[in-house]
Design an enzyme around this catalytic site. Structure first.
Site, PDB file in Angstrom:
ATOM      1  CE  LYS A  27      -5.007  -0.601  -1.638  1.00 10.25           C
ATOM      2  NZ  LYS A  27      -4.292   0.056  -0.568  1.00 10.25           N
ATOM      3  CG  ASP A  71      -1.762   1.433   1.478  1.00  5.67           C
ATOM      4  OD1 ASP A  71      -2.223   1.578   0.570  1.00  5.67           O
ATOM      5  OD2 ASP A  71      -1.301   1.865   2.625  1.00  5.67           O
ATOM      6  CG  ASN A  83      -7.637   0.760   0.803  1.00  6.36           C
ATOM      7  OD1 ASN A  83      -6.903   0.561   1.735  1.00  6.36           O
ATOM      8  ND2 ASN A  83      -7.624   1.691  -0.156  1.00  6.36           N
TER       9      ASN A  83
END
Length: 272
Positions: A199, A10, A225
């Protein structure tokens, strides 16, 4: 030799420090991982154009999973390799209400970022883009006539309002018009992608194409997320700045993103 074959990162709150930089320690640890044959992959909610400069900085040779998993983008060829755009009929119906209620919106398009309202957010993107070399600048398009833009794929829609209560109320009232996966990035911003996009799911798709088992993937993240990655990989690492409910989904918790959390975790649990 490491048991892991790939590292999924991320970006905001994880790879990037609070001033949106990659620390020298993190850069060095990632280079060390790549020297051991471990692939490094950016997995972000960002549009690919706002992720691309960091991909370039790290000199990565992998594609970027962007827009919360809605698409897989290859910076080398400058094209989207795979993706699932928002379904056009419900998107059109929702946007009619967005305009009527004067909500701000950002559109993740193949040609750049479109927007209605949310001028303050767009101004920050413009200022950041102005400091990038020409080949890494961000194309930003005011969406004055929606119909023309919606003939093309919309990978992600972000809705904004400075009054969080009003935005939450709007989302509740228009629930029947929103058959999309939603993620609250902040109280004043909600992100919508096509159902089934995440994701984690796009990462699994990419790993399979590379012949990598998800048990051989390490994922770093700090927000809601990122949970879809945590649920599927062999080693899920939450940043120290992640909220407790996010850390609960991880196998390990490392230091804050401003304190070289990725570098520390790689040295402790990943690198041989």
């Amino acid at each position: 030799m490491s048991e892991y074959k790939a590292i999924a990162l991320d970006m905001d709150g994880t790879l990037l420090t609070r001033d949106h930089k990659i620390s020298s320690a993190t850069r060095a640890a990632l280079a060390q991982a790549r020297a051991h044959g471990i692939k490094v992959l950016l997995v972000t909610g960002r549009h690919f154009m706002t992720a691309r400069p960091f991909h370039h900085e790290l000199a990565l040779d992998t594609p970027i999973i962007c827009s919360n998993g809605a698409c897989l983008y290859d910076p080398t060829t400058d094209r989207i390799l795979a993706g699932d755009p928002l379904s056009s009929a419900p998107l059109n119906a929702l946007l009619a209400q967005v305009e009527a209620q004067q909500m701000g919106a950002l559109f993740h398009l193949s040609e750049g970022i479109g927007y209605i309202g949310c001028e303050e957010h767009v101004t920050r993107i413009r200022h950041w883009s102005a400091n990038q070399p020409d080949h890494l600048k961000i194309a930003i398009h005011p969406v004055e006539e929606l119909a023309g833009w919606l003939d093309n794929p919309v990978w992600k829609l972000e809705l904004f309002n400075q009054d969080p209560a009003r935005l939450h109320r709007f989302m509740d009232e228009e629930r029947d018009l929103i058959p999309f996966t939603r993620d609250w990035a902040a109280p004043y911003a909600v992100e919508l992608v096509q159902t089934g996009c995440s994701k984690g799911n796009r990462l699994a798709q990419w790993a399979a194409s590379e012949g990598i088992a998800m048990e051989q993937v390490v994922a770093f993240g700090d927000n809601n997320n990122d949970i879809s990655m945590f649920e599927q990989v062999g080693l899920a690492v939450a940043m120290g700045n992640a909220a407790p409910q996010i850390q609960h989904h991880a196998d390990q918790v490392t230091a804050d993103h401003n304190e070289d959390g990725i570098a520390l975790a790689l040295q402790r649990w990943v690198l041989p």
